[in-house]
Design an enzyme around this catalytic site. Structure first.
Site, PDB file in Angstrom:
ATOM      1  N   ASN A   4      47.522  -8.513 -18.209  1.00  0.00           N
ATOM      2  CA  ASN A   4      46.314  -7.692 -18.180  1.00  0.00           C
ATOM      3  C   ASN A   4      45.829  -7.490 -19.614  1.00  0.00           C
ATOM      4  O   ASN A   4      46.533  -6.909 -20.437  1.00  0.00           O
ATOM      5  CB  ASN A   4      46.623  -6.335 -17.545  1.00  0.00           C
ATOM      6  CG  ASN A   4      45.417  -5.413 -17.554  1.00  0.00           C
ATOM      7  OD1 ASN A   4      44.329  -5.806 -17.136  1.00  0.00           O
ATOM      8  ND2 ASN A   4      45.597  -4.198 -18.048  1.00  0.00           N
ATOM      9  N   GLU A   5      44.644  -8.039 -19.905  1.00  0.00           N
ATOM     10  CA  GLU A   5      43.941  -7.802 -21.172  1.00  0.00           C
ATOM     11  C   GLU A   5      44.729  -8.162 -22.439  1.00  0.00           C
ATOM     12  O   GLU A   5      44.844  -7.336 -23.359  1.00  0.00           O
ATOM     13  CB  GLU A   5      43.449  -6.344 -21.229  1.00  0.00           C
ATOM     14  CG  GLU A   5      42.555  -5.996 -20.043  1.00  0.00           C
ATOM     15  CD  GLU A   5      41.896  -4.622 -20.129  1.00  0.00           C
ATOM     16  OE1 GLU A   5      42.392  -3.755 -20.867  1.00  0.00           O
ATOM     17  OE2 GLU A   5      40.860  -4.437 -19.456  1.00  0.00           O
ATOM     18  N   TYR A  21      32.964  -2.805 -19.646  1.00  0.00           N
ATOM     19  CA  TYR A  21      32.963  -1.333 -19.766  1.00  0.00           C
ATOM     20  C   TYR A  21      31.956  -0.922 -20.840  1.00  0.00           C
ATOM     21  O   TYR A  21      32.348  -0.529 -21.941  1.00  0.00           O
ATOM     22  CB  TYR A  21      34.365  -0.826 -20.126  1.00  0.00           C
ATOM     23  CG  TYR A  21      35.373  -1.021 -19.021  1.00  0.00           C
ATOM     24  CD1 TYR A  21      35.446  -0.105 -17.975  1.00  0.00           C
ATOM     25  CD2 TYR A  21      36.222  -2.115 -19.017  1.00  0.00           C
ATOM     26  CE1 TYR A  21      36.354  -0.283 -16.943  1.00  0.00           C
ATOM     27  CE2 TYR A  21      37.141  -2.300 -17.985  1.00  0.00           C
ATOM     28  CZ  TYR A  21      37.205  -1.385 -16.952  1.00  0.00           C
ATOM     29  OH  TYR A  21      38.095  -1.557 -15.939  1.00  0.00           O
ATOM     30  N   GLU A  29      36.962  -6.878 -13.753  1.00  0.00           N
ATOM     31  CA  GLU A  29      36.988  -5.419 -13.877  1.00  0.00           C
ATOM     32  C   GLU A  29      35.625  -5.017 -14.400  1.00  0.00           C
ATOM     33  O   GLU A  29      35.117  -5.622 -15.344  1.00  0.00           O
ATOM     34  CB  GLU A  29      38.018  -4.923 -14.914  1.00  0.00           C
ATOM     35  CG  GLU A  29      39.456  -4.958 -14.503  1.00  0.00           C
ATOM     36  CD  GLU A  29      40.360  -4.242 -15.525  1.00  0.00           C
ATOM     37  OE1 GLU A  29      39.868  -3.362 -16.271  1.00  0.00           O
ATOM     38  OE2 GLU A  29      41.543  -4.584 -15.575  1.00  0.00           O
ATOM     39  N   TRP A  36      36.620  -1.896 -10.882  1.00  0.00           N
ATOM     40  CA  TRP A  36      37.716  -0.996 -11.235  1.00  0.00           C
ATOM     41  C   TRP A  36      37.290   0.384 -10.796  1.00  0.00           C
ATOM     42  O   TRP A  36      36.345   0.903 -11.386  1.00  0.00           O
ATOM     43  CB  TRP A  36      38.010  -1.014 -12.744  1.00  0.00           C
ATOM     44  CG  TRP A  36      39.227  -0.192 -13.059  1.00  0.00           C
ATOM     45  CD1 TRP A  36      39.271   1.157 -13.271  1.00  0.00           C
ATOM     46  CD2 TRP A  36      40.574  -0.659 -13.135  1.00  0.00           C
ATOM     47  NE1 TRP A  36      40.566   1.554 -13.477  1.00  0.00           N
ATOM     48  CE2 TRP A  36      41.387   0.461 -13.397  1.00  0.00           C
ATOM     49  CE3 TRP A  36      41.180  -1.919 -12.989  1.00  0.00           C
ATOM     50  CZ2 TRP A  36      42.782   0.365 -13.526  1.00  0.00           C
ATOM     51  CZ3 TRP A  36      42.549  -2.011 -13.124  1.00  0.00           C
ATOM     52  CH2 TRP A  36      43.331  -0.865 -13.394  1.00  0.00           C
TER      53      TRP A  36
END
Ligand code: NAG
Ligand code: NAG
Ligand code: NAG
Ligand code: NAG
Ligand code: NAG
Ligand code: NAG
Length: 488
Positions: free
Chosen positions: A295-296, A380, A416, A446
């Site tokens: 993840n990331e 985001y 996400e 998300w």
């Protein structure tokens, strides 16, 4: 520009860390209480008369009751998980509880004994075939397959009962989702709660017990029951649930740069051992859509990046690990699980998400790695300095990835994205229009929320519960994407 950089996903990590803190001080958190109740039920064994619908009734290592409440039938979903379902739901049923078949690679001994009768009943469409790619699209059994749905990190990790996990997946499936992204890691140095990888000094052990991979077995079986495919990440850039820095610290001692994870041979070998344990356990499992390396992943972590870390560091690592996964698993797709940062800082006035080389992710370069089947990006805007222009900036971010998708001729998903403000009900539809019109392969929000027997699942502000107005947007978007793709 770029003076004030909010790192991605801070809010979601704050909640992760809260959970970790409960572990460290050995408090009994609410989630651990769920877990203890879950274990009590699991181990109550002969005290229970019969198992209710959706309950576990067998599987390697399972020691509880094996008789389902009428009219439900104990059905084999995989070697590790048999579940009480309506008659005719699966390919094989458990016919008695008096003879023993050791039908698995598990080392656990079973006090309850089962015999498996495999019938020739074909599995339903949701249970057949592996998801594959064709150009920029996903396919299933040769037909278009739309990847749309939600993230849910919590189902396997926070000790919910199988019944609660089933409710959560039912809520996700009812949103129109085809796909759920979740996490298959929890590095711990003392055994508390659900954990997958226990470190004692430099020695790591994979936990295959009921509070380890058997939890993941149940989750995967539940996804399958609801016709959902899983994208599963194998470690974390962040320290939530352990992550990369645990490998480096346990094996090499404290204070190493975060990116040592990608380059040190001892660390790489330990990570590959873990990857092998997970991937080989589920190599034939059709409910798994894809493995993700992490993840990331990026250069910096709890400790700073080394001076030499750049996007080549992570693309070299990603090529190596993805080739390794392909060597042990020819069935499943593989992706990195990164945020899709683009290496074009100058052209974008040093806007943070376009500083890919410094962060360690060059999306376009990674799309060229032959053992990676699809690309991912996260979005985001509010955390990345774009709260004032989240619609237009988001549309550009989606379009830029769709452009790279077309030139690489591989699928790309926005895996996400999220906002915590109520404005999301007007902003998400704008982004969805861009996803559809740009041809972007798919997206996962998300994240999912459900109200379970123990109350709300983690609520960090991003979650969409079935009663949220945004839930209806998810349904409408899933239908629109499926209509675009001609999938069902
Ligand atoms: C089943 O496994 C148990 C425990 O590992 C072992 O003692 C037993 O001999 C096995 N039985 C068969 C039929 O393989
Ligand atoms: C951890 O490893 C040490 C050294 O090998 C051993 O003595 C100890 O018993 C182990 N601890 C646990 C909890 O297994
Ligand atoms: C990686 O995780 C660390 C925490 O371990 C965090 O400080 C850093 O910002 C993360 N980087 C990215 C780009 O996600
Ligand atoms: C997966 O399927 C292959 C081919 O049928 C078989 O050889 C292998 O043993 C299976 N592996 C697992 C873990 O079930
Ligand atoms: C990353 O740094 C290495 C030297 O440490 C260099 O060879 C490589 O070209 C750099 N990669 C990029 C994309 O700048
Ligand atoms: C991956 O790296 C290891 C050394 O860490 C090397 O032995 C192996 O050949 C590499 N594999 C690939 C496919 O690059």
């Amino acid at each position: 520009m770029g003076a004030k950089i909010n790192r991605p996903c801070q809010y979601k990590c704050a909640a992760f860390q809260l959970f970790s803190r409960f572990h460290q001080i050995h408090c009994i958190s609410v989630s651990e209480m769920h877990y203890l109740v879950f274990l009590a039920v699991l181990f109550a064994g002969s005290a229970l008369a019969t198992v209710q619908e959706w309950g576990q009734c067998g599987g390697s290592g399972y020691t509880g009751d094996t008789v389902c409440t009428a009219p439900f039938v104990c059905t084999v979903l995989n070697d590790f998980f048999f579940q009480c379902l309506p008659a005719g739901s699966g390919t094989s049923t458990v016919s008695s509880s008096t003879t023993t078949t050791n039908k698995s690679t598990s080392t656990s001994t079973s006090k309850t004994t089962t015999s498996i009768t495999t019938t020739s009943t074909p599995a339903g469409p949701s249970a057949t075939g592996f998801v594959k790619t064709s150009g920029t699209k996903f396919t299933l059994n040769g037909a278009p397959f739309t990847v749309v749905g939600e993230n849910a990190y919590w189902p396997a990790l926070l000790g919910y009962s199988p019944t609660d996990n089933d409710k959560a997946f039912a809520d996700i499936a009812a949103s129109g989702a085809t796909t759920v992204r979740t996490m298959a890691f929890n590095e711990v140095t003392s055994p508390v709660g659900v954990y997958y990888h226990l470190w004692n000094g430099s020695t790591a052990t994979v936990n295959t017990g009921p509070n380890g991979l058997q939890t993941l077995d149940i989750l995967i079986a539940s996804a399958k029951t609801h016709g959902l495919r899983l994208i599963i990440a194998l470690t974390n850039n962040w320290s939530d649930f352990g992550g990369m820095d645990v490998y480096t610290t346990q094996l090499l001692g404290p204070g190493h740069p975060h990116d040592t994870f990608y380059t040190n041979p001892t660390v790489i070998a330990a990570y590959k051992t873990y990857v092998q344990a997970i991937v080989s356990r589920y190599v034939n499992e059709t409910a798994v859509m894809a493995w993700e390396l992490a993840n990331e992943p990026c250069c910096a972590g709890n400790t700073p990046a080394s001076a030499t870390c750049n996007s080549t560091t992570i693309s070299t690592w990603a090529a190596n690990i993805s080739a390794f996964i392909k060597s042990i698993d020819k069935n499943h797709l593989v992706a990195i699980g990164d945020e899709g940062f683009i290496n074009a800082a100058v052209a974008h006035n040093f806007d943070y998400p376009y500083q890919g080389d410094t962060i360690g992710v060059d999306f376009a370069e990674n799309m060229g790695i032959s053992t990676l089947d699809f690309g991912t990006f996260h979005m985001y805007p509010d955390n990345w300095g774009h709260s004032a222009d989240d619609i237009s900036w988001g549309n550009q971010w989606i379009t830029d990835h769709a452009t790279i998708m077309k030139s690489a001729n591989k699928p790309v998903i926005m895996e996400e994205y999220g906002l915590t403000s109520s404005a999301r009900t007007t902003i998400y539809p704008m982004w969805y229009n861009t996803v559809i019109s740009s041809g972007l392969t798919g997206d996962l929000v998300w994240e999912a929320g459900s109200v379970l027997s123990t109350g709300e699942t983690p609520n960090q502000g991003y979650e969409i519960y079935p009663t949220d107005p945004a839930y209806k947007l998810l349904q409408a978007h899933a239908a629109a994407l499926k209509a675009r793709d001609g999938s069902s």
